[in-house]
Write a protein that holds these residues in place. Structure first.
Motif, short mmCIF file in Angstrom:
data_model
loop_
_atom_site.label_atom_id
_atom_site.label_comp_id
_atom_site.label_asym_id
_atom_site.label_seq_id
_atom_site.Cartn_x
_atom_site.Cartn_y
_atom_site.Cartn_z
N GLU A 98 0.82 -1.20 0.00
CA GLU A 98 0.00 0.00 0.00
C GLU A 98 0.86 1.25 0.00
O GLU A 98 0.51 2.28 -0.58
CB GLU A 98 -0.93 -0.02 1.20
CG GLU A 98 -1.92 1.15 1.22
CD GLU A 98 -2.86 1.09 2.41
OE1 GLU A 98 -3.64 2.04 2.59
OE2 GLU A 98 -2.79 0.11 3.18
N LEU A 99 2.03 1.17 0.66
CA LEU A 99 2.93 2.33 0.72
C LEU A 99 3.88 2.37 -0.45
O LEU A 99 4.05 3.42 -1.10
CB LEU A 99 3.72 2.32 2.03
CG LEU A 99 2.96 2.69 3.31
CD1 LEU A 99 3.85 2.47 4.52
CD2 LEU A 99 2.49 4.14 3.26
N PHE A 100 4.56 1.24 -0.77
CA PHE A 100 5.67 1.23 -1.72
C PHE A 100 5.34 0.54 -3.03
O PHE A 100 6.20 0.44 -3.91
CB PHE A 100 6.89 0.54 -1.10
CG PHE A 100 7.38 1.22 0.15
CD1 PHE A 100 8.18 2.36 0.07
CD2 PHE A 100 7.02 0.75 1.41
CE1 PHE A 100 8.63 2.98 1.22
CE2 PHE A 100 7.47 1.37 2.56
CZ PHE A 100 8.27 2.50 2.47
N GLY A 101 4.14 0.04 -3.19
CA GLY A 101 3.79 -0.62 -4.43
C GLY A 101 3.68 0.33 -5.60
O GLY A 101 3.82 1.56 -5.47
N LYS A 102 3.40 -0.23 -6.77
CA LYS A 102 3.33 0.59 -7.99
C LYS A 102 2.26 1.66 -7.87
O LYS A 102 2.44 2.79 -8.35
CB LYS A 102 3.03 -0.34 -9.17
CG LYS A 102 3.00 0.40 -10.50
CD LYS A 102 2.74 -0.59 -11.62
CE LYS A 102 2.70 0.15 -12.95
NZ LYS A 102 2.43 -0.79 -14.08
N ASP A 103 1.17 1.31 -7.27
CA ASP A 103 0.08 2.27 -7.08
C ASP A 103 0.00 2.75 -5.63
O ASP A 103 -1.04 3.23 -5.18
CB ASP A 103 -1.25 1.63 -7.48
CG ASP A 103 -1.28 1.25 -8.94
OD1 ASP A 103 -0.69 1.98 -9.74
OD2 ASP A 103 -1.87 0.19 -9.26
N GLY A 104 1.10 2.58 -4.89
CA GLY A 104 1.10 2.96 -3.48
C GLY A 104 1.14 4.46 -3.27
O GLY A 104 1.38 5.25 -4.19
N ARG A 105 0.92 4.83 -2.03
CA ARG A 105 0.86 6.26 -1.69
C ARG A 105 2.18 6.96 -1.94
O ARG A 105 2.23 8.09 -2.43
CB ARG A 105 0.42 6.42 -0.23
CG ARG A 105 -1.03 6.02 0.02
CD ARG A 105 -1.54 6.63 1.31
NE ARG A 105 -0.81 6.15 2.47
CZ ARG A 105 -1.18 5.11 3.21
NH1 ARG A 105 -2.28 4.44 2.88
NH2 ARG A 105 -0.48 4.75 4.25
N ILE A 106 3.29 6.33 -1.55
CA ILE A 106 4.60 6.97 -1.71
C ILE A 106 4.90 7.19 -3.19
O ILE A 106 5.43 8.24 -3.59
CB ILE A 106 5.69 6.11 -1.04
CG1 ILE A 106 5.53 6.19 0.49
CG2 ILE A 106 7.08 6.56 -1.47
CD1 ILE A 106 6.56 5.44 1.26
#
Length: 337
Positions: free
Chosen positions: A269-277
């Motif tokens: 959720e944070l570092f994925g392709k569509d994550g927030r970061i």
């Protein structure tokens, strides 16, 4: 002959003759154990039969006789199992109407001819009597049959598997019956026999001793020595501890799997392709690009520099106009000269 008694569910004993007195010519249901051969009902049944009329297998197969075909099967029947039951079933259905008589050898004869049994003779008699296919049981059955035995019990055929059974210099105990056409062949059930069952128990001896000790049997009752008993009890405790550890380990693994799934979900959720970061980085990059690289102008539109020149302050234009006037005034003076 001593009267054999059956064990009832309440622990008491009851004579087979008292039970079989309620029976008809053949058992039409399985609500009672088969009577013994010396019981009144069996004796009366035999007395009604004209044994002078011999029955062949062809006439028996037609099913047109005025009485049941009397077939005899014998054996030890130790630890009565499905193989025994299937052998008796085959004898029972050999012809359309069969009265099945089963002979069971006693302990003394079995020990002499074959060896020690697990179940005693009374237990073996009771096991066979409660088989649904059996109509009559002969206790203390002989090892070798003869004509007198067949006449006494008015036996038409003998059922057994076709393997030769040697005894007292004979190649096959049943050969004379086969030659006279009074032998019915049954098939053995592969994979199940008393020997196989005993072999399984011996193979897992420690397991069964441990289980019975846990159920309250003493080492003496199980014929287990002192050191063997202690070893088995210790092994039981070790296995219990291992079981508890395995259970706890299983719980920990399950909890770890749940936490790991949660961690992986949060990480994606944070570092994925569509994550927030990643979204934050893309938005920041776009802002920088827009700051250092303005969008290109369209053809025919004035640039910013041209706009600045055209929009010069009026004061400068007035200044340029005064200079021009002064030049004009100077030129006009020259003309005067």
């Amino acid at each position: 002959m001593a009267e054999h008694k059956s064990l009832l569910s309440n622990g008491k004993t009851e004579s087979a003759s008292s039970v079989s007195s309620q029976s008809s010519f053949t058992r039409t249901s399985c609500t009672m154990a088969a009577p013994f051969a010396h019981d009144d009902i069996c004796v009366k049944t035999r007395d009604q039969i004209d044994y002078s009329i011999k029955i062949t297998q062809e006439t028996a197969a037609e099913g047109k006789l005025n009485r049941p075909v009397r077939i005899y099967a014998d054996g030890i029947y130790d630890m009565f199992h499905s193989g025994h039951a299937r052998q008796l079933m085959q004898a029972k259905i050999a012809f359309p109407n069969v009265y099945l008589i089963v002979g069971v050898c006693n302990d003394a004869l079995t020990l002499k001819m074959k060896g020690r049994t697990v179940m005693n003779e009374t237990e073996r008699y009771e096991a066979v009597r409660h088989c649904r296919y059996v109509d009559e049981l002969i206790p203390d059955a002989p090892w070798q049959l003869d004509e007198q035995f067949l006449e006494k019990y008015k036996i038409d055929f003998v059922a057994h598997d076709d393997l030769p059974y040697g005894y007292a210099g004979q190649d096959d105990l049943y050969q004379w019956l086969k030659d006279s056409g009074r032998f019915v062949v049954t098939q053995r059930t592969e994979g199940i026999s008393t020997t196989d069952v005993i072999a399984r128990i011996i193979r897992d001896y420690d397991l069964y001793v441990r289980r019975n000790l846990a159920r309250g049997y003493t080492a003496k009752e199980l014929n287990v020595g002192f050191m063997k008993e202690k070893k088995i009890r210790l092994q039981t405790k070790v296995d219990e501890v291992k079981g508890k550890i395995a259970y706890k380990s299983h719980e920990l693994i399950n909890k770890w799997e749940e936490k790991s799934r949660e961690f992986i979900g949060n990480f994606l959720e944070l570092f994925g392709k569509d994550g927030r970061i990643n979204q934050w980085l893309v938005e920041g990059r776009m802002k920088v690009v827009r700051a250092i690289s303005p969008p290109p102008r369209e053809f025919g539109t004035p640039s910013e520099d041209e706009d600045d020149i055209c929009s010069s302050p009026p004061a400068k234009r007035e200044c340029h106009g005064d200079v021009g006037l002064r030049h004009e005034e100077f030129d006009s003076d020259d003309d005067d000269f």
